[in-house]
Scaffold this motif. Structure first.
Motif, PDB file in Angstrom:
ATOM      1  N   TRP A 110      -3.529  -4.111  -5.023  1.00 38.26           N
ATOM      2  CA  TRP A 110      -4.882  -4.460  -5.470  1.00 38.26           C
ATOM      3  C   TRP A 110      -5.045  -5.949  -5.749  1.00 38.26           C
ATOM      4  O   TRP A 110      -5.975  -6.564  -5.214  1.00 38.26           O
ATOM      5  N   TYR A 164       0.833  -1.211   0.000  1.00 36.03           N
ATOM      6  CA  TYR A 164       0.000   0.000   0.000  1.00 36.03           C
ATOM      7  C   TYR A 164       0.865   1.256   0.000  1.00 36.03           C
ATOM      8  O   TYR A 164       0.583   2.212  -0.737  1.00 36.03           O
ATOM      9  N   TRP A 202     -12.671   6.457  -0.866  1.00 34.80           N
ATOM     10  CA  TRP A 202     -11.288   5.970  -0.993  1.00 34.80           C
ATOM     11  C   TRP A 202     -10.605   6.640  -2.186  1.00 34.80           C
ATOM     12  O   TRP A 202      -9.478   7.127  -2.077  1.00 34.80           O
ATOM     13  N   ARG A 203     -11.292   6.651  -3.332  1.00 37.59           N
ATOM     14  CA  ARG A 203     -10.707   7.244  -4.546  1.00 37.59           C
ATOM     15  C   ARG A 203     -10.489   8.740  -4.372  1.00 37.59           C
ATOM     16  O   ARG A 203      -9.498   9.298  -4.863  1.00 37.59           O
ATOM     17  N   ASN A 224       2.337   1.984  -3.309  1.00 32.54           N
ATOM     18  CA  ASN A 224       1.343   2.525  -4.231  1.00 32.54           C
ATOM     19  C   ASN A 224       0.928   3.949  -3.886  1.00 32.54           C
ATOM     20  O   ASN A 224       0.678   4.763  -4.770  1.00 32.54           O
ATOM     21  N   GLY A 242       1.174  -1.214  -8.335  1.00 42.67           N
ATOM     22  CA  GLY A 242      -0.228  -1.568  -8.070  1.00 42.67           C
ATOM     23  C   GLY A 242      -0.424  -2.914  -7.405  1.00 42.67           C
ATOM     24  O   GLY A 242      -1.527  -3.471  -7.446  1.00 42.67           O
ATOM     25  N   GLY A 261      -4.564  -7.550  -2.343  1.00 41.60           N
ATOM     26  CA  GLY A 261      -5.681  -7.262  -1.447  1.00 41.60           C
ATOM     27  C   GLY A 261      -6.909  -8.076  -1.782  1.00 41.60           C
ATOM     28  O   GLY A 261      -7.554  -8.655  -0.894  1.00 41.60           O
ATOM     29  N   ILE A 262      -7.257  -8.134  -3.072  1.00 42.83           N
ATOM     30  CA  ILE A 262      -8.403  -8.944  -3.492  1.00 42.83           C
ATOM     31  C   ILE A 262      -8.150 -10.417  -3.177  1.00 42.83           C
ATOM     32  O   ILE A 262      -9.034 -11.136  -2.699  1.00 42.83           O
ATOM     33  N   GLY A 280       0.607 -10.276  -6.874  1.00 46.31           N
ATOM     34  CA  GLY A 280       0.851  -8.926  -6.366  1.00 46.31           C
ATOM     35  C   GLY A 280       2.224  -8.792  -5.744  1.00 46.31           C
ATOM     36  O   GLY A 280       2.914  -7.778  -5.944  1.00 46.31           O
TER      37      GLY A 280
END
Length: 381
Positions: free
Chosen positions: A294, A198, A362-363, A201, A291, A297-298, A279
């Motif tokens: 993501w 994180y 978040w975005r 990123n 990145g 995380g998923i 990742g």
């Protein structure tokens, strides 16, 4: 909608919240390695300001997870949160320390100094994931409690308490089980992996990103070793099964059988593991890829979700008792009434709108990558 469907539906919702909570532990993971990611005071503040934007998501998800468990499976809530209260109180206390530390570490008049509160953030970054991982491990390893529902109608009972802990440790005894510690430390290193990904990123600083790639290897290797060891242990151990009459018995290879019977969970588990490895691997091998949080995380959410569902679905006692086997909690003997579960089902239809708002917020927060200029604003921690 049948009562059985509602029980499984709410087990899925609670498990999903638990999986999201494990993903959001990247806040704790990043804080636990902040001093090595940012070797200067300015660098450390960049890391803390990066995680400081998201710590509310983690804390809110933890509270929501507990609330959903209370509403859908109240006997678990009273047994675990009421019986193993030392374990949960320590978890909550470290999260409170985290919230205080963010706000006061650089405030004028802080007589304790910034390093004291940074130590508290590091403490939360280790103890929080360790104990939460240990709590998850008890779904497979069992806990030391006794359920006596007759106490509610027994006039001779001294206190009308349904469940009680069988010893005075109130949850801390789980840490004496080495396998509980294995999963606990696996979650600690997973949180560090996600935290590093994180920060790579979110923080626009080449020094932190270059050190993050190196630190990522040091966190990923022990995580993979501990996770694979615990997964093999779970698949080969005897599990807590439930027969048609609701009686609990030990079944060899129960969790392996669950993954075979529920093959769709196995597919989701494999997809989750592959995404986590992708990742991590691409971030280590590519100097320009930022990145990794993501897919990892998923993958974390999918993997944890399948493990939690494996511990409860397919006639499995999701909260087994090592003190009295028949006191073990199942979806059937610990859930709320059909009316309550039905009412909450319709309320849960609003969840997608809440998730959409979280994604939007978040975005908006991450619209601009964090850099050193952020430390000069009034919103810097």
């Amino acid at each position: 909608m049948t009562y059985e469907f509602l029980q499984h539906y709410w087990c899925f919702i609670v498990s999903l919240l638990g999986a999201l909570l494990v993903f959001l532990l990247f806040v704790q993971g990043a804080n636990s390695v902040a001093r090595s990611l940012g070797q200067t005071e300015e660098g450390r503040r960049l890391v803390y300001n990066s995680t400081g934007r998201k710590w509310e998501f983690t804390f809110t998800t933890l509270v929501t997870f507990g609330g959903a468990f209370f509403a859908s499976f109240p006997l678990f809530y009273s047994t675990s949160f009421g019986g193993a209260y030392w374990l949960w109180m320590i978890i909550l206390f470290t999260f409170v320390l985290q919230a205080v530390s963010y706000e006061f570490q650089n405030k004028i008049g802080n007589f304790l100094g910034p390093k004291t509160f940074q130590f508290f953030l590091t403490l939360n970054g280790i103890v929080g994931p360790l104990l939460l991982g240990g709590a998850v491990a008890t779904f497979f390893e069992g806990s030391n409690f006794i359920v006596e529902k007759n106490n509610l109608i027994d006039p001779t009972a001294l206190t009308p308490i349904i469940s009680r802990w069988a010893n005075a440790s109130h949850g801390l005894d789980a840490l004496l089980n080495p396998w509980v510690l294995v999963l606990g430390f696996a979650v600690v290193f997973l949180a560090r992996v996600l935290g590093i990904l994180y920060v790579i990123n979110n923080v626009n600083d080449e020094d932190i990103r270059s050190r993050g790639s190196v630190r990522l290897i040091g966190a990923a290797v022990p995580f993979l070793v501990l996770f694979v060891a615990y997964l093999i242990h779970v698949l080969l151990k005897d599990g807590f099964a439930v027969d048609d009459l609701g009686r609990i018995y030990m079944e060899p290879y129960k969790y392996l059988n669950n993954f075979i019977d529920m093959w769709y969970l196995t597919i989701v588990l494999l997809i989750g593991v592959v995404l986590v490895l992708f990742g991590i691997g691409k971030t280590i091998l590519s100097k320009t890829y930022i990145g990794g949080i993501w897919p990892a995380g998923i993958g974390t959410v999918l993997t944890v979700l399948t493990l939690l569902l494996c511990s409860a679905w397919n006639n499995t006692a999701y909260y087994p008792s090592t003190a009295d086997l028949q006191s073990s909690l199942t979806l059937q003997n610990s859930c709320s009434s059909e009316f309550t579960l039905t009412t909450m089902f319709y309320v849960s239809l609003l969840v997608p709108f809440v998730l959409a708002y979280i994604v939007y917020a978040w975005r908006a927060i991450d619209a601009k990558k964090l850099d050193k200029e952020e430390l000069k604003t009034d919103h810097a921690y």
